[in-house]
Design a protein around this motif. Structure first.
Motif, PDB file in Angstrom:
ATOM      1  N   TYR A  32      40.442 -36.564 -36.726  1.00 49.05           N
ATOM      2  CA  TYR A  32      41.828 -36.977 -36.996  1.00 49.05           C
ATOM      3  C   TYR A  32      42.324 -37.938 -35.929  1.00 49.05           C
ATOM      4  O   TYR A  32      42.013 -37.795 -34.759  1.00 49.05           O
ATOM      5  N   PRO A  35      47.793 -35.663 -33.949  1.00 50.88           N
ATOM      6  CA  PRO A  35      47.771 -34.205 -33.798  1.00 50.88           C
ATOM      7  C   PRO A  35      48.021 -33.523 -35.144  1.00 50.88           C
ATOM      8  O   PRO A  35      48.756 -34.060 -35.974  1.00 50.88           O
ATOM      9  N   ILE A  36      47.416 -32.358 -35.357  1.00 50.21           N
ATOM     10  CA  ILE A  36      47.614 -31.708 -36.666  1.00 50.21           C
ATOM     11  C   ILE A  36      49.054 -31.218 -36.824  1.00 50.21           C
ATOM     12  O   ILE A  36      49.479 -30.902 -37.911  1.00 50.21           O
ATOM     13  N   ASP A  38      51.637 -33.100 -36.542  1.00 51.10           N
ATOM     14  CA  ASP A  38      52.540 -34.249 -36.727  1.00 51.10           C
ATOM     15  C   ASP A  38      53.420 -34.117 -37.961  1.00 51.10           C
ATOM     16  O   ASP A  38      54.368 -34.846 -38.145  1.00 51.10           O
ATOM     17  N   THR A  42      48.045 -36.587 -40.515  1.00 52.02           N
ATOM     18  CA  THR A  42      46.992 -35.700 -40.016  1.00 52.02           C
ATOM     19  C   THR A  42      47.230 -34.254 -40.468  1.00 52.02           C
ATOM     20  O   THR A  42      46.296 -33.544 -40.851  1.00 52.02           O
ATOM     21  N   HIS A  43      48.462 -33.832 -40.448  1.00 56.49           N
ATOM     22  CA  HIS A  43      48.824 -32.499 -40.928  1.00 56.49           C
ATOM     23  C   HIS A  43      48.342 -32.304 -42.371  1.00 56.49           C
ATOM     24  O   HIS A  43      47.766 -31.267 -42.717  1.00 56.49           O
ATOM     25  N   ASP A  46      44.684 -31.824 -42.592  1.00 56.97           N
ATOM     26  CA  ASP A  46      44.261 -30.521 -42.087  1.00 56.97           C
ATOM     27  C   ASP A  46      44.608 -29.393 -43.058  1.00 56.97           C
ATOM     28  O   ASP A  46      43.859 -28.434 -43.195  1.00 56.97           O
ATOM     29  N   TYR A  63      37.173 -29.449 -36.661  1.00 60.66           N
ATOM     30  CA  TYR A  63      37.944 -30.684 -36.568  1.00 60.66           C
ATOM     31  C   TYR A  63      38.187 -31.044 -35.112  1.00 60.66           C
ATOM     32  O   TYR A  63      38.144 -30.184 -34.233  1.00 60.66           O
ATOM     33  N   GLU A  65      41.193 -33.480 -33.096  1.00 58.17           N
ATOM     34  CA  GLU A  65      42.444 -34.179 -33.365  1.00 58.17           C
ATOM     35  C   GLU A  65      42.751 -35.179 -32.262  1.00 58.17           C
ATOM     36  O   GLU A  65      42.118 -35.186 -31.211  1.00 58.17           O
ATOM     37  N   SER A  66      43.734 -36.017 -32.530  1.00 59.61           N
ATOM     38  CA  SER A  66      44.206 -37.034 -31.573  1.00 59.61           C
ATOM     39  C   SER A  66      43.057 -37.847 -30.979  1.00 59.61           C
ATOM     40  O   SER A  66      42.976 -38.032 -29.775  1.00 59.61           O
TER      41      SER A  66
ATOM     42  N   ARG B 111      52.222 -24.994 -32.669  1.00 58.13           N
ATOM     43  CA  ARG B 111      51.595 -24.816 -33.985  1.00 58.13           C
ATOM     44  C   ARG B 111      52.426 -23.881 -34.846  1.00 58.13           C
ATOM     45  O   ARG B 111      52.724 -22.755 -34.439  1.00 58.13           O
TER      46      ARG B 111
END
Lengths: 383, 309
Positions: A32, A35-36, A38, A42-43, A46, A63, A65-66, B111
């Protein structure tokens, strides 16, 4: 048991284990760009990864990320070392790194999102929104009172130009004098930039907002001032239930599902991907309309959209609400009978870009640089 | 569209965007005045932003969120103080580490918090009477949260403390010449700890403003580089809290105008305008540096070891 026996045993276990699994199992690695967390591009990838991961026993996923676009090859090396046999890279800027890695690892399957370079072991895929943007444009055109719609856009690249022009064509279909004012923030993700760009558009007199960037900022800022907006990418209804009309939603899982199943059953191999390109739209359910799953139009806006009628050259007197769903059904039908970019289309400089009766080719769609009539504001790279 | 609309829009947006920069810069000025460079501003701000959002969301009040943001920023800064003052580690490396750590930790803890609006955001104050004034009302007194005014008050107070009180002399002498300060009986380490902690507290508030007021929601990496602008503004302000006010708001104005002016000027050019301005100012202040190092504290960046030098 002495050391040598132990090592032999370990070796045996490894060999048997890898034989048993190797024939079946897929370990898919996802790379990605953001970041997941976001809550955007990207979210969404994911979310899709987790859906397919849970669905299939033979599939495991990892995965990273970034990942900076220039460093994708290093991360691919790492995933290959971890035993990934399918690798998805999910940013346009990963294109060259992925292509180079595909040459170096001929036994690994690669798939690159939003690009155009393919190889026997490298496919491309994209869930595109231009149809949905057009539908949202129809609604935006009906809802603006000032005749000015604000659009906050990330980068002046063909993908966004396609979306903005499709949106504007929708706007103008129901409101021939309305304008779409565009501001570029030159970032996929920067809430502060998105906020100030929205404020600038508010100052220009815009009263309905749409955007292509990766945060719900535009919706929040517009709602603070009592203006309506359209969501993008993730379900954003919750950010302003009174002001979000509809939006674009992505479903990458339908593409990942299809691709991984075909790898698993042997349809796709490391030898036959040179012509595999997913360009999935509403008909394949890769893109859908709404600000929330299962809610194409915010119920609050159904009445105003039904009350706004236009004299349509094709359908006669029709409400915008009905027009939206008529088009919606045309897009959802696998044998699509309508395209937003149906000629004759003139760009805002007056050049005929799509001749009468013609549709735009796929190549034209993914490389388009012109701006539709009604787009106001800077347009870097305008032909 | 007349000039008042431009004036009102630009000034009110300059204030709203400049607030987190102002709080962060005030904090960094205090840390650096005591001789400690803290490149961890970005990390402290993002931790503040996360803590502010999480607490305000949980307890339903923005005030608790901002207090949490301040506390978390301070704790993060104390870590930097421990490394650089007590262990005399390299300040630049420790600060960078704090930024990376903060971004990573906030991302990890965050998260599941993204994708939801804050249920209790800090709203704009409609200042009575003043808010009804023509032009001045919408420009200064309608679209601002209490943190805009508190930030300006804080800058005034911090300036008075730094330049008009004994405490200020203590802080500045520790930053200029810790050995001399030590010789007259000032506890150099304690002063530096306090200043770095205050710096973290203010940076935390700046971060909290982002997630509690400016854009009331949480997303990973939402500070988007503001901590680095703070470092530049600290130099731009010549380590002076009053100059930080106009530095932060001037940057805010340029930032807003870079979008407003897109209808007339190339957006690529505008995008770099605020940053080009920062470089220009640094260059000018470097050339015009009547004072050494553009007015930087003499012992900035140097660990203090009693008896050395």
């Amino acid at each position: 048991m002495n050391v040598r026996k132990l090592m032999l045993l370990a070796l045996a276990v490894t060999v048997v284990g890898s034989l048993g699994l190797g024939a079946q199992a897929i370990k898919a690695g996802f790379i990605y760009v953001g970041p997941i967390g976001d809550y955007g591009w990207t979210h969404a990838h994911d979310v899709a990864r987790r859906i397919v991961d849970e669905k299939y026993d033979w599939l495991s996923t990892v995965y990273v990320e970034s990942v900076p676009e220039g460093e994708v090859e290093t991360y691919i090396d790492q995933l290959v070392r971890q035993g990934c046999n399918v690798i998805f890279t999910t940013s346009f800027g990963f294109i060259d790194g992925t292509y180079a890695a595909a040459q170096r690892y001929p036994n690994v399957i690669f798939a690159h999102a939003s690009g155009f370079k393919r190889a026997p072991n490298m496919a491309t895929y994209m869930a595109d929104f231009y149809q949905v943007y057009y539908l949202n444009g129809l609604m935006a055109g009906a809802l603006t009172k000032t005749g000015k719609i604000g659009y906050v856009a990330a980068f002046p690249i063909p993908e966004l130009k396609r979306h903005i022009s499709a949106f504007t064509i929708g706007v103008r279909e129901v409101n021939p004098t309305a304008e779409v004012h565009v501001r570029w923030i030159y970032e996929w993700y920067n809430p502060a930039a998105a906020k100030e760009a929205t404020e600038a558009l508010i100052a220009e007199g815009c009263d309905v907002f749409a955007f292509t960037e990766d945060s719900p900022t535009v919706i929040q800022v517009a709602a603070e001032r009592g203006f309506t907006s359209f969501a993008h990418y993730s379900p954003m209804y919750v950010f302003a239930p009174d002001y979000v009309v509809s939006g674009q939603l992505v479903h990458w899982e339908v593409i990942y599902d299809d691709f991984l199943v075909k790898v698993h059953n042997g349809t796709y191999t490391t030898k036959n991907l040179a012509h595999v390109d997913y360009w999935w739209l509403m008909a394949q359910n890769a893109a859908s309309m709404g600000a929330e799953m299962g809610m194409p139009v915010n119920p609050k806006y159904v009445a105003p959209l039904k009350a706004f009628t236009v004299n349509h050259p094709q359908f006669g007197r029709i409400s915008v609400y009905d027009l939206v769903f008529l088009r919606y059904n045309q897009f959802a039908d696998p044998g699509i009978t309508f395209d937003p970019f149906e000629g004759p289309i003139y760009d805002r400089k007056g050049n005929l870009v799509v001749p009468k009766g013609m549709w735009m080719s796929y190549d034209h769609l993914i490389t388009m640089e012109w701006a539709a009539r009604g787009v106001v504001g800077p347009w870097p790279g305008e032909p | 569209m007349d000039w008042t609309s431009w004036l009102v829009g630009t000034v009110s947006r300059a204030l709203a965007f400049g607030v987190p920069l102002l709080w962060g810069t005030l904090g960094e000025i205090y840390a650096e005045r005591s001789g400690i460079v803290n490149l961890g501003v970005e990390g402290m701000m993002i931790l503040g932003a996360y803590a502010g959002f999480a607490v305000a969301q949980t307890y339903g009040h923005p005030g608790w969120g901002l207090l949490a943001a301040a506390a978390v920023g301070m704790v993060a800064a104390l870590w930097h103080a421990f490394l650089t003052v007590t262990l005399r580690a390299n300040q630049y490396v420790s600060g960078l580490a704090l930024t990376l750590f903060g971004l990573g930790l906030a991302g990890l803890l965050g998260r599941g918090w993204e994708g939801r609006p804050l249920r209790a955001p800090l709203g704009s104050l409609a200042v009575p009477v003043l808010g009804d004034l023509p032009v001045l009302g919408p420009m200064l007194f309608r679209d601002q949260t209490v943190l805009t005014y508190l930030g300006i008050v804080a800058a005034l107070v911090l300036w008075i403390v730094l330049f008009r009180t004994r405490w200020g002399i203590v802080v500045r002498s520790v930053g200029e010449s810790p050995a001399t300060a030590d010789a007259v009986g000032i506890h150099v380490g304690l002063v530096r700890y306090l200043c770095v902690a205050v710096g973290g507290l203010l940076a935390g508030v700046g971060g909290g403003y982002l997630s509690v007021a400016y854009r009331p929601s949480w997303t990973e990496g939402m500070t988007a580089g503001m901590g680095w602008i703070v470092i530049a503004l600290t130099i731009f302000a010549s380590w002076n809290p009053l100059r930080a006010i106009w530095g932060a708001f001037f940057f805010g104005a340029l930032y807003h105008l870079s979008f407003r002016l897109q209808a007339y000027v190339s957006p690529e050019l505008l995008k770099m305008m605020p940053y080009a301005f920062a470089i220009l100012v640094l260059a000018v202040s470097g050339f015009g540096g009547a004072r050494r190092r553009g007015g930087a504290p003499g012992a900035l960046g140097l660990p203090y070891v009693r008896g050395e030098r």
